[in-house]
Scaffold this motif. Structure first.
Motif, PDB file in Angstrom:
ATOM      1  N   GLN A  91      10.678  21.312  -4.857  1.00 56.48           N
ATOM      2  CA  GLN A  91      10.195  20.521  -5.952  1.00 56.48           C
ATOM      3  C   GLN A  91       8.646  20.977  -6.469  1.00 56.48           C
ATOM      4  N   THR A  92       8.027  21.244  -5.486  1.00 51.67           N
ATOM      5  CA  THR A  92       6.589  21.613  -5.717  1.00 51.67           C
ATOM      6  C   THR A  92       6.660  22.849  -6.339  1.00 51.67           C
ATOM      7  N   ILE A  93       7.029  23.900  -5.916  1.00 57.40           N
ATOM      8  CA  ILE A  93       6.911  25.405  -6.065  1.00 57.40           C
ATOM      9  C   ILE A  93       8.037  25.748  -7.120  1.00 57.40           C
ATOM     10  N   SER A  94       9.147  24.813  -7.519  1.00 56.05           N
ATOM     11  CA  SER A  94      10.086  25.304  -8.269  1.00 56.05           C
ATOM     12  C   SER A  94      10.640  26.526  -8.279  1.00 56.05           C
ATOM     13  N   GLN A  95      10.860  26.928  -6.734  1.00 60.40           N
ATOM     14  CA  GLN A  95      11.753  28.190  -6.432  1.00 60.40           C
ATOM     15  C   GLN A  95      12.595  27.696  -5.282  1.00 60.40           C
ATOM     16  N   ILE A  96      14.129  28.137  -5.509  1.00 59.34           N
ATOM     17  CA  ILE A  96      14.866  27.983  -4.482  1.00 59.34           C
ATOM     18  C   ILE A  96      15.604  29.098  -4.289  1.00 59.34           C
ATOM     19  N   ASN A  97      16.221  29.185  -3.001  1.00 55.01           N
ATOM     20  CA  ASN A  97      16.903  30.387  -2.435  1.00 55.01           C
ATOM     21  C   ASN A  97      18.278  29.810  -1.703  1.00 55.01           C
ATOM     22  N   PRO A  98      19.359  29.636  -2.421  1.00 49.64           N
ATOM     23  CA  PRO A  98      20.477  29.086  -1.424  1.00 49.64           C
ATOM     24  C   PRO A  98      21.005  29.755  -0.328  1.00 49.64           C
ATOM     25  N   SER A  99      20.592  31.031  -0.268  1.00 53.95           N
ATOM     26  CA  SER A  99      21.205  31.920   0.648  1.00 53.95           C
ATOM     27  C   SER A  99      20.557  31.716   1.908  1.00 53.95           C
ATOM     28  N   MET A 100      19.184  30.979   1.982  1.00 54.17           N
ATOM     29  CA  MET A 100      18.296  30.697   3.390  1.00 54.17           C
ATOM     30  C   MET A 100      18.665  29.505   3.931  1.00 54.17           C
ATOM     31  N   ASN A 101      18.640  29.345   5.036  1.00 53.12           N
ATOM     32  CA  ASN A 101      18.936  27.881   5.578  1.00 53.12           C
ATOM     33  C   ASN A 101      17.434  27.099   5.697  1.00 53.12           C
ATOM     34  N   ASP A 102      17.323  25.883   5.803  1.00 48.78           N
ATOM     35  CA  ASP A 102      16.404  25.067   5.729  1.00 48.78           C
ATOM     36  C   ASP A 102      15.000  25.743   6.477  1.00 48.78           C
ATOM     37  N   ARG A 103      15.252  26.216   7.771  1.00 52.65           N
ATOM     38  CA  ARG A 103      14.378  26.477   8.470  1.00 52.65           C
ATOM     39  C   ARG A 103      13.780  27.888   8.178  1.00 52.65           C
ATOM     40  N   ALA A 104      14.753  28.848   7.720  1.00 55.68           N
ATOM     41  CA  ALA A 104      14.188  30.192   7.215  1.00 55.68           C
ATOM     42  C   ALA A 104      13.596  30.043   5.900  1.00 55.68           C
ATOM     43  N   TYR A 105      13.867  28.997   5.302  1.00 53.23           N
ATOM     44  CA  TYR A 105      13.314  28.888   3.709  1.00 53.23           C
ATOM     45  C   TYR A 105      11.722  28.450   3.963  1.00 53.23           C
ATOM     46  N   ILE A 106      11.581  27.334   4.845  1.00 50.28           N
ATOM     47  CA  ILE A 106      10.274  26.908   5.170  1.00 50.28           C
ATOM     48  C   ILE A 106       9.335  27.714   5.812  1.00 50.28           C
ATOM     49  N   GLU A 107       9.917  28.588   6.891  1.00 53.14           N
ATOM     50  CA  GLU A 107       9.197  29.691   7.457  1.00 53.14           C
ATOM     51  C   GLU A 107       8.646  30.705   6.469  1.00 53.14           C
ATOM     52  N   THR A 108       9.637  30.950   5.524  1.00 56.79           N
ATOM     53  CA  THR A 108       9.317  32.014   4.558  1.00 56.79           C
ATOM     54  C   THR A 108       8.170  31.552   3.497  1.00 56.79           C
ATOM     55  N   VAL A 109       8.209  30.289   3.191  1.00 54.09           N
ATOM     56  CA  VAL A 109       7.180  29.928   2.384  1.00 54.09           C
ATOM     57  C   VAL A 109       5.873  29.969   3.166  1.00 54.09           C
ATOM     58  N   LEU A 110       5.833  29.354   4.227  1.00 54.60           N
ATOM     59  CA  LEU A 110       4.487  29.409   5.147  1.00 54.60           C
ATOM     60  C   LEU A 110       3.951  30.977   5.241  1.00 54.60           C
ATOM     61  N   ARG A 111       4.825  31.665   5.460  1.00 52.24           N
ATOM     62  CA  ARG A 111       4.506  33.136   5.628  1.00 52.24           C
ATOM     63  C   ARG A 111       4.105  33.767   4.297  1.00 52.24           C
ATOM     64  N   ASP A 112       4.496  33.376   3.255  1.00 52.92           N
ATOM     65  CA  ASP A 112       4.190  33.692   1.879  1.00 52.92           C
ATOM     66  C   ASP A 112       2.817  33.109   1.696  1.00 52.92           C
ATOM     67  N   TYR A 113       2.684  32.061   1.844  1.00 46.82           N
ATOM     68  CA  TYR A 113       1.439  31.403   1.520  1.00 46.82           C
ATOM     69  C   TYR A 113       0.287  32.174   2.340  1.00 46.82           C
ATOM     70  N   GLN A 114       0.546  32.397   3.683  1.00 47.61           N
ATOM     71  CA  GLN A 114      -0.424  33.101   4.450  1.00 47.61           C
ATOM     72  C   GLN A 114      -0.768  34.497   3.723  1.00 47.61           C
ATOM     73  N   TYR A 115       0.226  34.976   3.460  1.00 46.99           N
ATOM     74  CA  TYR A 115       0.223  36.339   2.670  1.00 46.99           C
ATOM     75  C   TYR A 115      -0.926  36.384   1.524  1.00 46.99           C
ATOM     76  N   PHE A 116      -0.642  35.434   0.695  1.00 43.08           N
ATOM     77  CA  PHE A 116      -1.275  35.020  -0.522  1.00 43.08           C
ATOM     78  C   PHE A 116      -2.964  34.954  -0.159  1.00 43.08           C
ATOM     79  N   THR A 117      -2.884  34.032   0.661  1.00 47.18           N
ATOM     80  CA  THR A 117      -4.174  33.500   0.836  1.00 47.18           C
ATOM     81  C   THR A 117      -5.243  34.548   1.628  1.00 47.18           C
ATOM     82  N   GLU A 118      -4.458  35.667   2.261  1.00 40.37           N
ATOM     83  CA  GLU A 118      -5.330  36.473   3.071  1.00 40.37           C
ATOM     84  C   GLU A 118      -5.718  37.667   2.115  1.00 40.37           C
ATOM     85  N   GLN A 119      -5.096  37.905   1.182  1.00 46.30           N
ATOM     86  CA  GLN A 119      -5.351  38.920   0.194  1.00 46.30           C
ATOM     87  C   GLN A 119      -6.662  39.001  -0.566  1.00 46.30           C
TER      88      GLN A 119
END
Length: 244
Positions: free
Chosen positions: A216-244
């Motif tokens: 709801q917050t980022i307005s991006q979904i990925n039906p192919s990912m399960n819940d855990r994979a989705y959350i972990e990817t979001v956190l990994r992506d956030y870390q990636y962008f904030t470290e750039q």
């Protein structure tokens, strides 16, 4: 187990700091304050014995000013450290506990100020007032905690960002969710803590709710990912962008 209901309407289970750990943290803080006072007194004495400025009436005034400054610093210890150290004093950090707001929102300076201001009530009769109120309170809150709406929790849990596979982002990593920066640092901290706790006890429902709130917050979904994979990817992506 007590819960924090965050602004994202996600309940986070947490462990209250034990009475023993809080007493231990307070004793350590007293020790640090005492060492600071002793060091400052020795410094004043050393300077005064070799400098004529500390002699006479002017010297007495200067000594009073230095002593009052030292006492001011000591009195602000329980206010400034929690504010700048995310709810921890040196004693609390060593013991592994920290101050948080009951509602999960990051505590403001005003929250810490109210808690610090009412510390004198808890300190009455050699801290007996604070201890009695804490023992009688459901969430082990002192008078200052009750008024400031804070609790002291244990940090002795395995946080998500402490896992080895998330400590470093590989150089050629390709982020999946480009809108993760719509999350704030505090949002991500709450998500990490909630996800770490939920994963540890296999709380599938909380993990699912976390995913829904993130979507709801980022307005991006990925039906192919399960819940855990989705959350972990979001956190990994956030870390990636904030470290750039």
């Amino acid at each position: 187990m007590p819960q924090i209901n965050t602004a994202q309407n996600v309940n986070i289970n947490y462990s209250l700091a034990s009475v023993g750990s809080r007493i231990g943290a307070r004793l350590l803080d007293w020790l640090f304050v005492g060492l600071f006072a002793i060091i400052m007194i020795l410094i004043f004495a050393a300077i005064g014995s070799n400098n004529t400025i500390f002699h006479g009436d002017t010297g007495n005034v200067l000594i009073v000013i230095l002593v009052l400054t030292m006492l001011l610093i000591i009195s602000m210890y329980q206010l400034l450290f929690p504010y700048f150290w995310e709810g921890q004093t040196p004693g609390k950090r060593i013991v592994g506990i920290r101050i948080v707001r009951e509602d999960g929102i990051e505590a403001s300076f005003g929250t810490y100020f109210v808690r610090w201001l009412l510390g004198f009530v808890d300190g009455m009769f050699y801290n007996i007032v604070g201890l009695v109120v804490m023992l009688a309170s459901e969430k082990r809150q002192r008078v200052a905690d009750l008024v400031a709406k804070t609790v002291v929790i244990s940090t002795q849990v395995q946080h998500f960002n402490q896992r080895p596979d998330f400590e470093r982002i590989v150089q050629d990593y390709q982020p999946v969710f480009t809108q993760v920066l719509q999350l704030s640092d505090n949002d991500v901290r709450i998500i990490r803590e909630a996800y770490s706790r939920a994963r540890t006890i296999n709380d599938v429902e909380t993990i699912k709710k976390l995913r829904q709130k993130i979507e709801q917050t980022i307005s991006q979904i990925n039906p192919s990912m399960n819940d855990r994979a989705y959350i972990e990817t979001v956190l990994r992506d956030y870390q990636y962008f904030t470290e750039q």
